[in-house]
Design a protein around this motif. Structure first.
Motif, PDB file in Angstrom:
ATOM      1  N   LEU A 176       0.827  -1.203   0.000  1.00  0.00           N
ATOM      2  CA  LEU A 176       0.000   0.000   0.000  1.00  0.00           C
ATOM      3  C   LEU A 176       0.864   1.255   0.000  1.00  0.00           C
ATOM      4  O   LEU A 176       0.583   2.217  -0.731  1.00  0.00           O
ATOM      5  N   ARG A 177       1.911   1.260   0.811  1.00  0.00           N
ATOM      6  CA  ARG A 177       2.777   2.439   0.861  1.00  0.00           C
ATOM      7  C   ARG A 177       3.493   2.659  -0.458  1.00  0.00           C
ATOM      8  O   ARG A 177       3.633   3.803  -0.905  1.00  0.00           O
ATOM      9  N   CYS A 178       3.950   1.595  -1.113  1.00  0.00           N
ATOM     10  CA  CYS A 178       4.633   1.747  -2.396  1.00  0.00           C
ATOM     11  C   CYS A 178       3.697   2.245  -3.484  1.00  0.00           C
ATOM     12  O   CYS A 178       4.132   2.837  -4.469  1.00  0.00           O
ATOM     13  N   SER A 179       2.404   2.013  -3.310  1.00  0.00           N
ATOM     14  CA  SER A 179       1.431   2.544  -4.266  1.00  0.00           C
ATOM     15  C   SER A 179       1.096   4.004  -3.965  1.00  0.00           C
ATOM     16  O   SER A 179       0.364   4.644  -4.732  1.00  0.00           O
ATOM     17  N   GLY A 180       1.612   4.515  -2.849  1.00  0.00           N
ATOM     18  CA  GLY A 180       1.349   5.896  -2.468  1.00  0.00           C
ATOM     19  C   GLY A 180       0.296   6.040  -1.390  1.00  0.00           C
ATOM     20  O   GLY A 180       0.002   7.153  -0.949  1.00  0.00           O
ATOM     21  N   ASN A 181      -0.295   4.937  -0.939  1.00  0.00           N
ATOM     22  CA  ASN A 181      -1.331   4.984   0.095  1.00  0.00           C
ATOM     23  C   ASN A 181      -0.681   4.819   1.464  1.00  0.00           C
ATOM     24  O   ASN A 181      -0.461   3.708   1.935  1.00  0.00           O
ATOM     25  N   MET A 182      -0.372   5.931   2.101  1.00  0.00           N
ATOM     26  CA  MET A 182       0.207   5.904   3.446  1.00  0.00           C
ATOM     27  C   MET A 182      -0.872   5.947   4.522  1.00  0.00           C
ATOM     28  O   MET A 182      -0.620   5.591   5.678  1.00  0.00           O
ATOM     29  N   LYS A 183      -2.062   6.392   4.158  1.00  0.00           N
ATOM     30  CA  LYS A 183      -3.109   6.663   5.141  1.00  0.00           C
ATOM     31  C   LYS A 183      -3.619   5.393   5.805  1.00  0.00           C
ATOM     32  O   LYS A 183      -3.709   5.309   7.044  1.00  0.00           O
ATOM     33  N   ILE A 184      -3.957   4.377   5.012  1.00  0.00           N
ATOM     34  CA  ILE A 184      -4.554   3.158   5.573  1.00  0.00           C
ATOM     35  C   ILE A 184      -3.576   2.418   6.481  1.00  0.00           C
ATOM     36  O   ILE A 184      -3.936   2.045   7.609  1.00  0.00           O
ATOM     37  N   PRO A 185      -2.320   2.179   6.066  1.00  0.00           N
ATOM     38  CA  PRO A 185      -1.389   1.537   6.997  1.00  0.00           C
ATOM     39  C   PRO A 185      -1.210   2.327   8.291  1.00  0.00           C
ATOM     40  O   PRO A 185      -1.075   1.751   9.365  1.00  0.00           O
ATOM     41  N   SER A 186      -1.226   3.661   8.179  1.00  0.00           N
ATOM     42  CA  SER A 186      -1.077   4.494   9.367  1.00  0.00           C
ATOM     43  C   SER A 186      -2.245   4.320  10.322  1.00  0.00           C
ATOM     44  O   SER A 186      -2.066   4.105  11.524  1.00  0.00           O
ATOM     45  N   ILE A 187      -3.453   4.386   9.799  1.00  0.00           N
ATOM     46  CA  ILE A 187      -4.649   4.235  10.633  1.00  0.00           C
ATOM     47  C   ILE A 187      -4.673   2.862  11.296  1.00  0.00           C
ATOM     48  O   ILE A 187      -4.966   2.735  12.493  1.00  0.00           O
ATOM     49  N   LEU A 188      -4.349   1.835  10.536  1.00  0.00           N
ATOM     50  CA  LEU A 188      -4.404   0.482  11.081  1.00  0.00           C
ATOM     51  C   LEU A 188      -3.298   0.245  12.116  1.00  0.00           C
ATOM     52  O   LEU A 188      -3.501  -0.507  13.076  1.00  0.00           O
ATOM     53  N   ASN A 189      -2.154   0.874  11.948  1.00  0.00           N
ATOM     54  CA  ASN A 189      -1.106   0.737  12.959  1.00  0.00           C
ATOM     55  C   ASN A 189      -1.485   1.439  14.259  1.00  0.00           C
ATOM     56  O   ASN A 189      -1.146   0.964  15.345  1.00  0.00           O
ATOM     57  N   VAL A 190      -2.186   2.562  14.148  1.00  0.00           N
ATOM     58  CA  VAL A 190      -2.695   3.218  15.351  1.00  0.00           C
ATOM     59  C   VAL A 190      -3.725   2.323  16.037  1.00  0.00           C
ATOM     60  O   VAL A 190      -3.743   2.180  17.262  1.00  0.00           O
ATOM     61  N   LEU A 191      -4.582   1.705  15.223  1.00  0.00           N
ATOM     62  CA  LEU A 191      -5.565   0.768  15.774  1.00  0.00           C
ATOM     63  C   LEU A 191      -4.874  -0.379  16.502  1.00  0.00           C
ATOM     64  O   LEU A 191      -5.315  -0.816  17.571  1.00  0.00           O
ATOM     65  N   MET A 192      -3.767  -0.878  15.930  1.00  0.00           N
ATOM     66  CA  MET A 192      -3.033  -1.971  16.563  1.00  0.00           C
ATOM     67  C   MET A 192      -2.515  -1.554  17.933  1.00  0.00           C
ATOM     68  O   MET A 192      -2.548  -2.345  18.885  1.00  0.00           O
ATOM     69  N   CYS A 193      -2.070  -0.317  18.050  1.00  0.00           N
ATOM     70  CA  CYS A 193      -1.590   0.180  19.333  1.00  0.00           C
ATOM     71  C   CYS A 193      -2.717   0.199  20.361  1.00  0.00           C
ATOM     72  O   CYS A 193      -2.536  -0.220  21.511  1.00  0.00           O
ATOM     73  N   ILE A 194      -3.884   0.652  19.943  1.00  0.00           N
ATOM     74  CA  ILE A 194      -5.042   0.701  20.847  1.00  0.00           C
ATOM     75  C   ILE A 194      -5.450  -0.705  21.277  1.00  0.00           C
ATOM     76  O   ILE A 194      -5.697  -0.969  22.460  1.00  0.00           O
ATOM     77  N   LEU A 195      -5.507  -1.621  20.309  1.00  0.00           N
ATOM     78  CA  LEU A 195      -5.882  -2.999  20.627  1.00  0.00           C
ATOM     79  C   LEU A 195      -4.867  -3.644  21.558  1.00  0.00           C
ATOM     80  O   LEU A 195      -5.223  -4.431  22.446  1.00  0.00           O
ATOM     81  N   ASP A 196      -3.596  -3.314  21.365  1.00  0.00           N
ATOM     82  CA  ASP A 196      -2.557  -3.870  22.224  1.00  0.00           C
ATOM     83  C   ASP A 196      -2.771  -3.460  23.684  1.00  0.00           C
ATOM     84  O   ASP A 196      -2.621  -4.272  24.593  1.00  0.00           O
ATOM     85  N   VAL A 197      -3.125  -2.195  23.886  1.00  0.00           N
ATOM     86  CA  VAL A 197      -3.407  -1.720  25.242  1.00  0.00           C
ATOM     87  C   VAL A 197      -4.567  -2.491  25.851  1.00  0.00           C
ATOM     88  O   VAL A 197      -4.515  -2.944  27.005  1.00  0.00           O
TER      89      VAL A 197
END
Length: 481
Positions: free
Chosen positions: A171-192
């Motif tokens: 996704l990032r190589c295609s230029g889509n940085m937004k979705i990986p960013s949002i999902l990584n933030v979600l992963m942090c919340i779920l981890d907590v």
């Protein structure tokens, strides 16, 4: 009506592919649009480690040391997974830059097959070594069982982590940085959330005059591992779903095509990814050697070292985020044959990262005691951790140069020389100095060695960036953009 960030990114990347001019203002804007979400994603990843360390740190020094002991080995496996992914995602970036979207999707399908097989093999290796690993690293007998169990859980979920890495990188190589960013933030919340219920036992929490019963598994160190991998599992499923079902450029569901890996694609993937993989192995092996050097210094030193590594990563994660943007920009520019524009993006991303990480280093120096104090209530660990963080703060600008320049060269598919430079620097400078200074200065000596090495590495990458050999585009005639 102004364009949203995502729409603006797509428009500017399209201008690269179609050979349209980009003035400095647009170059800076595109760099920011790609870097900002990538930085947020990287920071959320480190925040997850920071939260794990803080929660486990409340259980005492032994629990912290058990995770700290095998941290460098988990990084070794992460690095191998990342390198394997890059062999395919860089090809996709080049194909997208050249406007060959059908071929890019073909590479994606083949990468899913290759990564599934590769990560399963890697997981098997991790499971096999999980039991003897803490002993190999020189860990105290009191922490070996928990360290072994943590690494076992981590290894079992490596295929999940690999698919998350693959989808995010594509996704990032295609230029889509937004979705990986949002999902990584979600992963942090779920981890907590997962950690809250898995690490601690059932207990009563007093809140606003009310006693609330909170169920808990009381798994301690093992609960931290489970919380992390469960969060990774949820995010990996969402990341793969978006890539394969929703991505405008790379959606493959509903499109006919083979998932069989072709020899030419695999050869290119190995040529790009193998030097990176060997470099990660060499660097993480060096980190493991450093762990062995640190281990005899005692549990306090092991825990302080682990906490300081996590805390320092709050500084360098912006560099890795900008480095991901540099990979996307150089890859798509090279695919489009726009070499001069690619070089300008290289300078913009590297200088930006050096400024940002230099400021972060200043904050790190001032706030070191407070940052370490969040992760541990033990005074000895906090004082030692703060002291070594302040040593490292001086290296942040040059560390930024090495991180982002490396990402820039990865996007070009030039991985051999940068990988050799990384390996030579860490083995020739850091390990050598650490072995000399640790017996004299203790843990502080190890971090002095690290600071000197990062400055040397940054200097080497700036020389390579600003005095490059001739670059020839393999896809198109060079455009004087």
């Amino acid at each position: 009506m102004p364009h949203t960030g995502t729409k603006s990114t797509e428009i500017l990347l399209k201008k690269i592919r179609e050979g349209e001019p980009l003035n400095l203002r647009r170059q800076l804007r595109l760099t920011f649009l790609l870097s900002f979400p990538a930085v947020i994603a990287q920071l959320s990843s480190i925040a997850m480690q920071y939260i794990d360390a803080s929660m486990v740190g409340s259980l005492g020094a032994n629990a912290s040391a058990s995770i700290g002991l095998i941290t460098t080995t988990t990084w070794l496996f992460w690095g191998i997974c990342s390198a394997a992914v890059s062999g395919f995602s860089v090809q996709v970036a080049h194909l997208i830059g050249a406007g060959e979207f059908s071929k890019a999707r073909s590479v994606l399908r083949q990468s899913l097959t290759a990564m599934a097989v590769f990560s399963t093999m890697l997981a098997f290796i991790g499971v096999v070594i999980s039991s003897p690993l803490p002993g190999w690293l020189g860990g105290d007998l009191s922490i070996r069982d928990h360290a072994s169990n943590y690494f076992l859980i981590f290894s079992l979920f490596l295929p999940v982590l690999q698919m998350s890495f693959l989808a995010g990188s594509m996704l990032r190589c295609s230029g889509n940085m937004k979705i990986p960013s949002i999902l990584n933030v979600l992963m942090c919340i779920l981890d907590v959330v997962f950690n809250f219920f898995l690490i601690f036992p059932s207990r009563q929490i007093h809140f606003c005059g009310i006693d609330i019963f909170v169920p808990g598994a009381g798994l301690g160190v093992e609960g931290a591992a489970l919380g992390t991998v469960f969060a990774e599992l949820v995010v990996a499923m969402l990341m793969v779903y978006y890539l394969c079902w929703r991505s405008d450029m790379l959606k493959i569901v509903g499109e006919r095509g083979s998932y069989r890996v072709k020899a030419d694609i695999m050869t290119k993937a190995v040529r790009i990814g193998l030097p990176m993989g060997l470099e990660h192995i060499a660097i993480c092996s060096a980190q493991i050697i450093l762990t062995i050097i640190v281990a005899p210094l005692g549990i306090v030193a092991i825990a302080a070292n682990a906490f300081a590594i996590i805390a320092e990563s709050l500084c360098y994660m912006p560099g890795y985020g900008i480095g991901e943007a540099a990979t996307t920009l150089s890859g798509q520019c090279l695919g489009a044959g726009r070499i001069r524009l690619m070089r300008r993006f290289g300078n913009i991303t590297v200088i930006s990262a050096m400024i940002i990480m230099g400021c972060m280093g200043l904050i790190l120096y001032v706030a070191a005691p407070a940052i370490i104090g969040v992760m541990t209530p033990v005074d000895e660990i906090r004082d030692l951790g703060a002291a070594i963080l302040r040593i490292e703060a001086f290296a942040e600008p040059m560390f930024a140069a090495s991180i982002v320049a490396y990402g820039y060269f990865v996007g070009m598919g030039r991985t051999v020389l940068p990988s050799i430079m990384n390996m030579a620097s860490i083995w020739g400078v850091r390990i050598t100095l650490a072995a000399i200074l640790a017996p004299v200065m203790g843990l502080k000596g190890v971090w002095v060695a690290m600071c000197i090495e990062l400055c040397v590495r940054g200097t080497l990458f700036l020389i390579l960036l600003w005095c490059p050999p001739r670059i020839v585009s393999q896809t198109k005639q060079e455009k004087l953009s």
